[in-house]
Design a protein around this motif. Sequence first.
Motif, PDB file in Angstrom:
ATOM      1  N   ALA A 126       0.835  -1.206   0.000  1.00  0.00           N
ATOM      2  CA  ALA A 126       0.000   0.000   0.000  1.00  0.00           C
ATOM      3  C   ALA A 126       0.866   1.250   0.000  1.00  0.00           C
ATOM      4  N   PRO A 127       0.366   2.357  -0.558  1.00  0.00           N
ATOM      5  CA  PRO A 127       1.085   3.634  -0.492  1.00  0.00           C
ATOM      6  C   PRO A 127       1.333   4.028   0.967  1.00  0.00           C
ATOM      7  N   VAL A 128       2.318   4.901   1.166  1.00  0.00           N
ATOM      8  CA  VAL A 128       2.712   5.307   2.512  1.00  0.00           C
ATOM      9  C   VAL A 128       1.525   5.867   3.296  1.00  0.00           C
ATOM     10  N   ALA A 129       0.616   6.575   2.638  1.00  0.00           N
ATOM     11  CA  ALA A 129      -0.533   7.186   3.328  1.00  0.00           C
ATOM     12  C   ALA A 129      -1.444   6.141   3.970  1.00  0.00           C
ATOM     13  N   TYR A 130      -1.370   4.892   3.489  1.00  0.00           N
ATOM     14  CA  TYR A 130      -2.250   3.837   4.000  1.00  0.00           C
ATOM     15  C   TYR A 130      -1.499   2.681   4.651  1.00  0.00           C
ATOM     16  N   ASP A 131      -0.219   2.575   4.431  1.00  0.00           N
ATOM     17  CA  ASP A 131       0.551   1.433   4.934  1.00  0.00           C
ATOM     18  C   ASP A 131       0.486   1.363   6.459  1.00  0.00           C
ATOM     19  N   LYS A 132       0.018   0.215   6.971  1.00  0.00           N
ATOM     20  CA  LYS A 132      -0.142  -0.028   8.417  1.00  0.00           C
ATOM     21  C   LYS A 132      -1.143   0.948   9.069  1.00  0.00           C
ATOM     22  N   LYS A 133      -2.018   1.558   8.275  1.00  0.00           N
ATOM     23  CA  LYS A 133      -2.950   2.559   8.805  1.00  0.00           C
ATOM     24  C   LYS A 133      -4.408   2.223   8.469  1.00  0.00           C
ATOM     25  N   VAL A 134      -4.658   0.980   8.109  1.00  0.00           N
ATOM     26  CA  VAL A 134      -6.028   0.559   7.785  1.00  0.00           C
ATOM     27  C   VAL A 134      -6.441  -0.498   8.808  1.00  0.00           C
ATOM     28  N   PRO A 135      -7.209  -0.116   9.836  1.00  0.00           N
ATOM     29  CA  PRO A 135      -7.513  -1.046  10.920  1.00  0.00           C
ATOM     30  C   PRO A 135      -8.557  -2.111  10.579  1.00  0.00           C
ATOM     31  N   GLY A 136      -9.421  -1.862   9.613  1.00  0.00           N
ATOM     32  CA  GLY A 136     -10.481  -2.817   9.276  1.00  0.00           C
ATOM     33  C   GLY A 136     -10.031  -3.871   8.297  1.00  0.00           C
ATOM     34  N   THR A 137     -11.014  -4.502   7.643  1.00  0.00           N
ATOM     35  CA  THR A 137     -10.680  -5.534   6.661  1.00  0.00           C
ATOM     36  C   THR A 137     -10.110  -4.946   5.382  1.00  0.00           C
ATOM     37  N   GLY A 138     -10.508  -3.721   5.049  1.00  0.00           N
ATOM     38  CA  GLY A 138      -9.988  -3.122   3.834  1.00  0.00           C
ATOM     39  C   GLY A 138     -10.709  -1.849   3.454  1.00  0.00           C
ATOM     40  N   ILE A 139     -10.134  -1.152   2.485  1.00  0.00           N
ATOM     41  CA  ILE A 139     -10.720   0.085   1.957  1.00  0.00           C
ATOM     42  C   ILE A 139     -10.882  -0.068   0.449  1.00  0.00           C
ATOM     43  N   LEU A 140     -12.046   0.340  -0.058  1.00  0.00           N
ATOM     44  CA  LEU A 140     -12.259   0.443  -1.500  1.00  0.00           C
ATOM     45  C   LEU A 140     -12.050   1.896  -1.861  1.00  0.00           C
TER      46      LEU A 140
END
Length: 208
Positions: A126-140
């Motif tokens: 994932a891009p730096v803005a999202y890497d290790k920063k998505v607590p749920g199952t995922g983002i669309l």
Amino acid sequence: MSMLTPPGMGGKYRITGDKYPRMRRPRNRGRIVAAVLAAVIALGLAGWGTLQLIDVFTGDDGKKTSAARTKDCTSAPKPSAAPPLALKPGQITVNVYNATPRGGLAKAAADELKKRGFAIGKVGNAPVAYDKKVPGTGILLGGSEAQQGAFRVLATQLKGSRQQTDTRRTADVDLILGTAFTTLDTKKDADAALATLARPAPAPSGAC
């Protein structure tokens, strides 16, 4: 006149024995008639009041209220069923990114989506803005137009995924896997969800 004769009676009545004649006052028939009339009027007023109460709850006012509700229900626009979604998985290009500390998830998810008919774009971390920063199952993640099309189709593959838009002008969408991700939904469940999109259930008719 005998001394036992009551005063004012003259000689008309004469007491000859040891009993006195009883003196009764004449009955006041006028008062009796007035009392009877008052009772009849009171009963009549009570009956009239009862009928008025019945009319309030079940009479014309109730009919008018019912008619008004019927009119409102008739004139109010009825909710329509959600339109069927004809978009197919093969018409959607999905970029799969891994925002978790676990390796290999993006490739495994992309391979499974490809088996299910989706077109696959980029696969990687994932891009730096999202890497290790998505607590749920995922983002669309995609453009605003994806909300009514691609997002709805891709969401059938991963329950609990969150939708988010950006400023892109392209039709592709990103699936960014979050730390709670383990695997995609089963193909059976995903196919059932896709079938529901193609044939949505009728909308409820409402209170009317």
